[in-house]
Every structure is written in C-alpha cells, then in structure tokens.
Design an enzyme around this catalytic site. Structure first.
Site: not given
Ligand code: FAD
Length: 672
Positions: A42, A44-45, A339
């Site tokens: 992953g 993401g952030l 929310r």
């Molecule tokens: C429309 C929207 C607006 C939002 N706005 C806000 C906001 O303003 N403020 C806030 O705090 N939060 C906000 N959120 C929530 C926030 O964006 C998410 O909770 C956060 O970005 C999740 O980050 P993450 O790094 O955990 O996962 P993600 O950003 O979902 O990243 C997941 C990563 O895992 C990888 N991945 C997943 N499964 C696999 C696998 N099996 N094999 C290989 N790679 C995989 C993907 O490719 C990706 O790179 C928002 C959410 C949405 C839907």
C-alpha cells in the site's frame, strides 16, 4: 502463539507514555538495518509515508500497490483537511482537547493511549508536510489557515483547498520517490498482494499477482506492513475509490490476524444522493462545507411536494418555512455536529417525509446566507459604502469560490445544478471504515511481524471518525509511529538471514492462491462479478447492516450473504483466455476482491449482532434514546471486538479487549 495484548506502556501519566516509551524502546543499529528487509503493501498516505521513512532509516524496503503509480492511491480523493493541535487560531486548542474530542467523537470505543499519541504527533505532521512543500492554505499574514470540522468547537483543520489528500500524497510520494531513486525502496506497481506467508508464527512474506502478466510472484522479508486502506466498498455504493477493497486485510485475517470492530462503518452526511441504478460510486461533498453551508428541509409537507415536482424552487421558500434542523436540535454545534449525528438526523427527516429531490432522499445544504455574510464583510474591507444586494452577492460568491470552488464545480458537473444559485442536495453515504485489522500499541497485529497502518487498522477512531482525522492517523502511523515501533520486533531479528522464498511455506501459500484463481475461472457461469457485488452491497449490506440495524435484520442478512456467496461460487462468469489467469484480467481482479467482500460481510453482520448497543456509526434500532440518539452500554460493551477466523462455515471466535478510561470520564455524548 498469537499475541493479544494491547502492549500499552504501563509507566507514567498518559501524556508522558509515548515520550518515555520512545526513549527507552530497543533500536536497530544502522549497520543492521541494511540487512533487514521490510515489505510495505500500500502506498496511500499510510503506506507511502511508512515506506519512505523506513527507507530513510536505512531498512531495505519493498513497496507494493495495485495501481499504476503510488500517486493513484485512494488517499488522493481526500478533500477537506487534516487535523493538528497547533492552536494557531488561539481558540483554546491543545493536545488534550484533540485527544478528548477524538475519544468522545468515537463514542468512547477507542484506546486512550493510542489516541493521545495521535494528538501529540499531529503537530509534527504539519511541520513535516510544510517542509515537503505541501501548499496548505495560508492567512493574509502567512500563517497556515485553519477551518473547523464536525464534532469540535475549535479550528484545527489544515487544508489545501478541497484537495488536501492529493497535496499530502504528492508530499509523501516525493519522499518515497527519493528513497526509490536512492535504491532504499524498490517499488512494485501493479502488484496485488493475494496472500500472506507466515513462517514459524512470524509474517515473512507475501504472494502477489503481477497484474500485467497475471503471474504469481513471491516476496520475502523480515516483517510485513499493511497500509491497504478501508473496506467501505463492501457496500458497493460508497465514496471510496472503486478499487478500494479488503483483500490484503482479509487474507491476513485468515492467516491469524484478528479483525477488530468490523461493523463500525462511517456514514458521511454530505454526499451527492444516489440518482439511478447504473451508478457504482457516490461523490462526497467535503464536510468543510458545513462550516458555511446550512442544512435544512421544508417544514411543511405541502412545500415538500411542490419542491419534489418542480412547482417550487428551494430559493422561493421563505425562511420561516424552512427547518434548519441541526441548528434547532443541536444549538451548541449546529451544522458542525459529528458525522454520525448529522447522518441520522438527515435520515429521520427523510423517513418522516421531509426529504427533497425526486426520490425524497436528500436534504439541502445552502450557502445563501454565507454568500451574504461574506459579501457584507468584503464590502466593508474594500471600503464600498452602501453596496447593492447584487454587489454583496458577487463579493460573497467570490469568497465562497475561493474557499470551496473546486467542490462547487464538481457538484455542478455531476448534478447539472449550480450550487451558487440553488442549494446543494445531499444525503448520507458509506464513507470510511473504523474497523480493521486489530493492532496493539506498536501497530503490530496478532501475527508477530505483521503490522497495519492507516485505514486498514482498527485503531484510534473508535465507533466514529471525526472529520480530517483519517489523514492525520495515516501520516502519524507512517511518519512518526511505525518507524519506531517496528524496531521493537526487528531488534530481535538482526541475526535472522534474508527470507528464502523457496521455503515450503511460500510454496504452500502460492498453491492456495493458484487454486483459488483456477476455481474462479473454472466456474464459467452466467452472471457478472459486478452484479454480485451490487446485490451484496446495495440489497443486503445497506439494507440489513447500513445506517440502522436490528437483531432480526442482521440474522436474516447473514443468511442472505451466505446464500449469495454460494451462488457467486456457482454462477459467476469471468472472461478469460488463460485458465491459470496468466494475463491482464481486470474482471479476475474484481472477482478475487468480491470473493473476500462476501466473507467480510458475514463477519460484519456477526459483529453488529454481538454489539447490543448503539455507538457512533453503529446504530441498532433497539438501542436508542426517546429522541433517537444512540444509546451506549458502557457496562457491557466497552470493549474492542477482536475476531479470530475459525473457518468459512464456522462462527468466528470473539476476543474482547476491555477498554479502560483513566483520563476521560465516560459521558453520554451530547452536542446540544
Ligand atoms: C472522498 C473522500 C474524501 C475524504 N476526505 C478526507 C479528508 O478530508 N480528511 C481526512 O482525514 N480523511 C478523508 N478521507 C479518508 C481518507 O482519505 C482515507 O481514510 C485515507 O486516505 C486512507 O489512506 P490509506 O493510506 O490508509 O489507504 P489508501 O489511500 O486507500 O491506500 C491504499 C493503498 O493500498 C494499496 N493496496 C490495497 N490493497 C492492496 C493489495 N492487496 N495489494 C497491493 N496493494 C494494495 C493501494 O494500491 C493503495 O496504494 C476521505 C475519504 C474519501 C473516500
């Protein structure tokens, strides 16, 4: 032996725990780090920040994402902002207040020590991101600007217009790219983790499918970190990116990682309402809009009818005929209630027949008074005396445009209505999952050596996430928590040689994946993956495990999930030319993800049924106050439900992590 201890450091006061723990935890010497491999799944952030920081520290990192670039992670969609207790506004914010708001907002179902640490490091995140060049909004004097989000009475949300996630991700991606260019991180794009390899009870690798060739590949490491995001797409219609899924977490769960609080899902109150059957995505209108937008429905049913049939425009309705219900019921927080509270309030209005729009399933979010208020203030600051109403509106509109312009444009593109002239229509939608892989204070799962960060772990938000707290948690985990806490495990692994991927454990797990793919491709049924996903999400999950649940519905829902799952494994059709799936095949990718959603869906029903209370995003019809607010039961349910996998057809095993609150008094949550 699985581990199930929260491992919260005993010593000192809550405020000193993290500092003291961090100062005394075992470290891995730089020369040893070079010999230690870490897999981060992953980008993401949460994942990108973790991979970049681990690379910078000197570990050998392999990073994975299923996207073509880390920059496409769902984090890019985050709009409104990121919280931090900087108190730039001098409005009384502090680490304690952020901690307090977060525990209260989560309806007292999160671990105190984790949340306090999150509030502490929130301040470092902003400094780090500014140093990376993240273009946060600034005040006239150059200080970073802040706005408010639901559930709080201070302004602590840092933002970059309505694209905060994108800007933060570019920052994390730059840090990651630097490490890739230095050779500290090897990036595997277009690789999907399909299983976890556990050797001698420690996570030692993954099996990933190369999505371009379809070949299965083995990757070994001393430890594995998941940053794979949330599972809101189990509901099919959600604000999540279409690719977001549960597979990585779910396979880890099946290999021994406990899954915590799966039924805690967040419903976001301000989304563009569903408009038809051929939709697969719902669009979020950021919560930041509730800073200035006022939520209302018509007071009288006769007006509802006229509005629904287009005989009247919302702008025609007199002030006294509008019900600004959030301001009326919750005067202390008004439109900025959390929310879960705002979502339920919208549902009640629509259930009572006051909903607007053709389907009756929406309420108004109106900026008319903000335009006038800002317009008057602008006129004064520009020295315009006696401005006309039109001038005031124009000046006000420019201010609103500056703050929320891209969100307004997005709304207009999707609905065809101009929100500067007519109020937006909004309705609650599935948005975020507070449940996820159970982790201890070190972010380590119940499988030693397997860590989980960001939305894919259950920690920090309890039963409800306050706005702008997910980005904060993802970056806190990746930049400031995991890089330390993973050392507790890795410091005992410095003599462990590089993992041998020809080990029988890798062979066995790879065979399991191979067989699953073969089985799916051999069904050759008649129904598309998408149609199963839609039925699971819209007809079963939203209906029986959605905004409101009850025991009867959850029992029935569980049966329906099982029945549909059986049909999926008999009737699904996946186009293919290679029987082993050795080809680019997005339908197969989807099928593998939907297969896991089915199993998760059942666990969500089981979890929701176990929790005989209402709290945060989990609302059981049977447990409500006479005013319709959630009725918690702290006596019996102040615990984290950590579920152990026990086979497909057996009941999962519940482990309870009791939550103790020493620094916060448990109170009925009131925003009145
Ligand atoms: C429309 C929207 C607006 C939002 N706005 C806000 C906001 O303003 N403020 C806030 O705090 N939060 C906000 N959120 C929530 C926030 O964006 C998410 O909770 C956060 O970005 C999740 O980050 P993450 O790094 O955990 O996962 P993600 O950003 O979902 O990243 C997941 C990563 O895992 C990888 N991945 C997943 N499964 C696999 C696998 N099996 N094999 C290989 N790679 C995989 C993907 O490719 C990706 O790179 C928002 C959410 C949405 C839907």
């Amino acid at each position: 032996m699985k581990k199930f201890q929260s491992n919260v450091p005993e010593s000192k006061t809550l405020a000193e725990k993290w500092t003291e723990y961090r100062s005394n935890m075992p470290l891995v010497a730089p020369n040893n780090k070079r010999n230690i491999e870490v897999i981060v799944v992953g980008t993401g952030l949460a994942g990108a920040s973790a991979a970049a920081t681990l690379g910078e520290l000197g570990y050998k990192v392999k990073a994975f994402c299923f996207h073509d670039s880390p920059r496409r992670a769902h984090s890019i969609a985050a709009q409104g902002g990121i919280n931090a207790a900087k108190n730039y506004q001098n409005d009384g914010d502090s680490v304690y207040r952020l901690f307090y708001d977060t525990v209260k907002g989560g309806d007292y179902r999160s671990r105190e020590a984790n949340v306090h640490r999150l509030a502490e490091v929130s301040r470092n995140i902003i400094d780090q991101c500014v140093a990376q060049g993240v273009p946060f909004a600034r005040e006239y004097g150059g200080n970073l600007a802040n706005r408010s989000f639901g559930g709080v009475q201070v302004s602590r949300t840092f933002y970059a217009r309505g694209q905060t996630g994108q800007q933060l991700l570019i920052g994390a991606y730059s840090a990651l790219s630097r490490q890739i260019s230095l050779g500290n991180v090897k990036m595997y794009n277009r690789h999907e983790m399909l299983d976890l390899v556990v050797i001698d009870n420690k996570a030692r690798g993954i099996i990933a499918r190369n999505l371009l060739t379809g070949k299965l590949e083995r990757f070994g490491a001393h430890a594995v970190v998941l940053g794979t995001g949330g599972y809101g797409n189990v509901f099919y219609l959600s604000t999540n990116a279409m690719g977001s899924n549960v597979t990585a977490s779910w396979v880890a769960h099946k290999r021994g990682a406990y899954f915590a609080n799966p039924c805690f899902c967040q419903i976001h109150p301000t989304c563009i309402p569903v408009s038809g059957d051929y939709q697969s995505k719902l669009t979020l209108m950021s919560e930041s809009l509730r800073n200035d937008g006022r939520v209302w429905v018509p007071k009288h049913k006769k007006d509802v009818e006229a509005l629904r049939t287009g005989k009247m425009k919302p702008t025609d309705l007199a002030e006294e005929d509008r019900d600004y219900y959030l301001e009326r019921i919750y005067p202390a927080f008004g439109n900025l209630v959390p929310r879960d509270v705002a979502s339920r309030a919208a549902k009640y209005r629509c259930d009572d027949g006051h909903g607007v729009g053709a389907t009756g399933l929406s309420v108004y979010l109106d900026f008319a008074s903000a335009v006038i208020r800002y317009g008057k203030s602008e006129a004064i600051s520009q020295g315009i005396s006696n401005p006309s109403e039109e001038e005031i509106k124009q000046l006000g509109r420019a201010v609103v445009e500056k703050k929320y312009g891209n969100l307004f444009e997005m709304y207009e593109k999707i609905t065809g209505e101009d929100p500067y002239y007519t109020p937006m229509r909004i309705y609650p939608a599935i948005h975020y999952t507070m449940g996820g892989i159970w982790v201890d204070y070190n972010l380590e799962t119940s499988i030693p050596g397997l860590f989980a960060t960001g939305e894919c772990n259950f920690s920090d938000h309890g039963a409800n996430r306050l706005g702008a707290s997910a980005l904060m948690q993802g970056l806190a985990d990746g930049y400031f928590v995991l890089p330390y806490t993973i050392g507790v495990f890795l410091s005992k692994e410095i003599r462990t040689p590089m993992t041998d991927t020809s080990a029988p454990e890798f062979e066995a797990v790879e065979n399991d994946v191979k067989n699953k793919i073969k089985k799916l491709l051999s069904i050759n049924g008649t129904r598309s993956v998408e149609s199963f996903h839609r039925e699971l999400g819209v007809d079963i999950m939203w209906e029986y495990c959605g905004m409101a649940r009850n025991a009867e519905g959850l029992k029935l829902g569980r049966q329906k999930v099982r029945a549909l799952r059986d049909r999926f494994w008999k009737e699904v059709y996946i186009p293919h030319t290679d029987k082993d799936g050795h080809e680019f095949n997005p339908e197969l990718e989807k099928a593998l993800r939907v297969a896991d959603f089915f199993e998760l869906a059942e666990l969500m029903m089981v979890d929701a049924l176990d929790r005989n209370e209402s709290c945060g995003g989990h609302f059981r019809d049977e447990y409500a106050t006479p005013e319709g607010e959630a009725k918690r039961n702290d006596q019996d349910y102040a615990y984290v439900s950590a579920w152990e996998y026990n086979g497909l057809d057996a009941d999962p095993i519940l482990h309870k992590e009791e939550l103790t609150f020493n620094d916060i008094e448990l109170k009925t949550r009131s925003y009145k």
